[in-house]
Scaffold this motif. Structure first.
Motif, short mmCIF file in Angstrom:
data_model
loop_
_atom_site.label_atom_id
_atom_site.label_comp_id
_atom_site.label_asym_id
_atom_site.label_seq_id
_atom_site.Cartn_x
_atom_site.Cartn_y
_atom_site.Cartn_z
N ALA A 1 26.63 4.95 39.17
CA ALA A 1 26.90 6.39 39.04
C ALA A 1 28.09 6.62 38.09
O ALA A 1 28.05 7.51 37.24
CB ALA A 1 27.17 7.01 40.41
N ALA A 2 29.13 5.82 38.23
CA ALA A 2 30.30 5.94 37.34
C ALA A 2 29.93 5.58 35.91
O ALA A 2 30.35 6.25 34.96
CB ALA A 2 31.43 5.05 37.85
N ALA A 3 29.11 4.54 35.74
CA ALA A 3 28.67 4.13 34.40
C ALA A 3 27.83 5.22 33.75
O ALA A 3 27.95 5.49 32.55
CB ALA A 3 27.89 2.82 34.47
N ARG A 4 26.97 5.88 34.53
CA ARG A 4 26.15 6.97 33.99
C ARG A 4 27.03 8.14 33.54
O ARG A 4 26.79 8.73 32.49
CB ARG A 4 25.15 7.44 35.05
CG ARG A 4 24.00 6.51 35.21
CD ARG A 4 22.91 7.08 36.13
NE ARG A 4 21.89 6.07 36.30
CZ ARG A 4 21.82 5.23 37.34
NH1 ARG A 4 22.69 5.34 38.34
NH2 ARG A 4 20.88 4.31 37.38
N LYS A 5 28.04 8.47 34.32
CA LYS A 5 28.94 9.57 33.97
C LYS A 5 29.63 9.29 32.64
O LYS A 5 29.68 10.16 31.76
CB LYS A 5 29.96 9.79 35.09
CG LYS A 5 30.85 10.99 34.87
CD LYS A 5 31.76 11.21 36.06
CE LYS A 5 32.63 12.43 35.82
NZ LYS A 5 33.50 12.73 36.95
N LEU A 6 30.13 8.09 32.47
CA LEU A 6 30.79 7.71 31.22
C LEU A 6 29.79 7.71 30.05
O LEU A 6 30.10 8.16 28.95
CB LEU A 6 31.43 6.33 31.34
CG LEU A 6 32.68 6.23 32.20
CD1 LEU A 6 33.08 4.77 32.41
CD2 LEU A 6 33.82 7.02 31.57
N ALA B 1 22.73 3.96 28.16
CA ALA B 1 23.51 2.87 27.57
C ALA B 1 22.61 1.64 27.50
O ALA B 1 21.64 1.51 28.24
CB ALA B 1 24.74 2.58 28.41
N PHE B 2 22.96 0.72 26.57
CA PHE B 2 22.19 -0.51 26.42
C PHE B 2 23.13 -1.64 26.02
O PHE B 2 24.26 -1.41 25.60
CB PHE B 2 21.09 -0.34 25.36
CG PHE B 2 21.61 -0.18 23.95
CD1 PHE B 2 21.86 -1.28 23.14
CD2 PHE B 2 21.87 1.09 23.44
CE1 PHE B 2 22.34 -1.12 21.84
CE2 PHE B 2 22.36 1.26 22.13
CZ PHE B 2 22.60 0.14 21.34
N LEU C 1 20.60 1.16 30.84
CA LEU C 1 21.04 2.04 31.93
C LEU C 1 20.31 3.35 31.73
O LEU C 1 20.47 4.02 30.71
CB LEU C 1 22.55 2.25 31.89
CG LEU C 1 23.13 3.13 33.00
CD1 LEU C 1 22.96 2.44 34.35
CD2 LEU C 1 24.60 3.44 32.74
N GLY C 2 19.47 3.70 32.71
CA GLY C 2 18.73 4.96 32.66
C GLY C 2 19.38 5.99 33.55
O GLY C 2 20.56 5.89 33.90
N TYR C 3 18.58 6.98 33.93
CA TYR C 3 19.12 8.09 34.72
C TYR C 3 19.17 7.82 36.22
O TYR C 3 19.73 8.60 36.97
CB TYR C 3 18.30 9.35 34.46
CG TYR C 3 18.39 9.83 33.03
CD1 TYR C 3 19.60 10.20 32.47
CD2 TYR C 3 17.25 9.89 32.23
CE1 TYR C 3 19.69 10.63 31.16
CE2 TYR C 3 17.32 10.32 30.92
CZ TYR C 3 18.54 10.69 30.39
OH TYR C 3 18.61 11.10 29.09
N GLY C 4 18.53 6.75 36.67
CA GLY C 4 18.62 6.39 38.08
C GLY C 4 17.37 6.67 38.89
O GLY C 4 17.31 6.32 40.06
N GLY C 5 16.36 7.26 38.29
CA GLY C 5 15.13 7.54 39.03
C GLY C 5 14.18 6.36 39.11
O GLY C 5 13.26 6.35 39.92
N GLY C 6 14.38 5.36 38.25
CA GLY C 6 13.53 4.18 38.27
C GLY C 6 12.16 4.36 37.67
O GLY C 6 11.31 3.47 37.77
N PHE C 7 11.90 5.50 37.04
CA PHE C 7 10.56 5.78 36.51
C PHE C 7 10.12 4.75 35.47
O PHE C 7 9.00 4.22 35.54
CB PHE C 7 10.48 7.19 35.92
CG PHE C 7 10.55 8.27 36.95
CD1 PHE C 7 9.45 8.55 37.76
CD2 PHE C 7 11.70 9.01 37.13
CE1 PHE C 7 9.51 9.54 38.73
CE2 PHE C 7 11.78 10.01 38.08
CZ PHE C 7 10.68 10.27 38.88
N TYR C 8 10.97 4.47 34.49
CA TYR C 8 10.58 3.51 33.45
C TYR C 8 10.50 2.09 33.99
O TYR C 8 9.64 1.31 33.59
CB TYR C 8 11.52 3.60 32.24
CG TYR C 8 11.12 4.71 31.30
CD1 TYR C 8 10.10 4.53 30.38
CD2 TYR C 8 11.74 5.94 31.34
CE1 TYR C 8 9.72 5.55 29.52
CE2 TYR C 8 11.37 6.97 30.49
CZ TYR C 8 10.36 6.77 29.58
OH TYR C 8 9.97 7.78 28.74
#
Length: 187
Positions: free
Chosen positions: A9-14, A121-122, A129-136
């Motif tokens: 969650a912190a990595a996504r925010k950054l 991020a990659f 790093l995606g959005y967290g939904g796991g769809f991909y």
């Protein structure tokens, strides 16, 4: 929230904050290298994505690819499920789908062999790093179980980082394309 979830969650925010600045300074030639990569796969069914928020825009490359073979966009059917892909052309009538991403008004589902994947991020090893939904991740796992499926991460060069909190369920990218060039994963 467990430790890894909090770290992600912190990595996504950054990553969102970093991507916003990159998006604000982007030019119209963002998809040039993506077009070059896709030219090597003419006729292979592929899926791009309709950009939301501050995502890099793959639409010009997708439009070019339509002249040679089927192109689609992801459709979220239900939370916790893999994506489906509906055929798209620049003339397709679109409506708002989940999370505000545009999807074809009339679904015409097919199975792509190449997925152009958005990300926050990659890293050069193909981590994403995606959005967290796991769809991909769910979708790539399913498609790859049936046949080879290429995942091309498409992002701004400035989204690269060495520090990604990854899990065993995170599906790797095969190639990363940015506005600045192509990154062969693992080299």
């Amino acid at each position: 929230m467990n430790d890894l979830a909090a770290i992600k969650a912190a990595a996504r925010k950054l990553a969102f904050a970093r991507r916003k600045t990159l998006f604000e300074n982007a030019n119209a030639a963002q998809a040039g290298y993506l077009s070059e990569v896709l030219a090597g796969y003419r006729g292979v069914p592929l899926s791009g994505f309709m950009p939301i928020r501050t995502e890099i825009d793959p639409v010009p490359a997708m439009a070019e690819a339509c002249a040679y073979g089927p192109v689609g966009v992801p459709v979220i059917i239900k939370s916790g499920q893999p994506l489906k892909f509906s055929r798209w052309t620049p003339d397709t009538s679109m409506v708002a789908g989940a999370f505000g991403a545009l999807i074809p008004e009339r679904a015409d589902f097919f199975e792509p062999e190449i997925l152009i994947v958005p990300l926050l991020a990659f890293n050069r090893a193909g981590g994403r790093l995606g959005y967290g939904g796991g769809f991909y991740d769910r979708t790539l796992e399913l498609l790859r179980a049936n046949r080879p499926t290429m995942a091309i991460g498409f992002a701004f060069a400035g989204q690269e980082t060495d520090d990604l909190p990854l899990e065993s369920t995170d599906q790797p990218l095969d190639l990363i394309v940015t506005e600045a060039g192509v990154i062969d994963v693992g080299t």
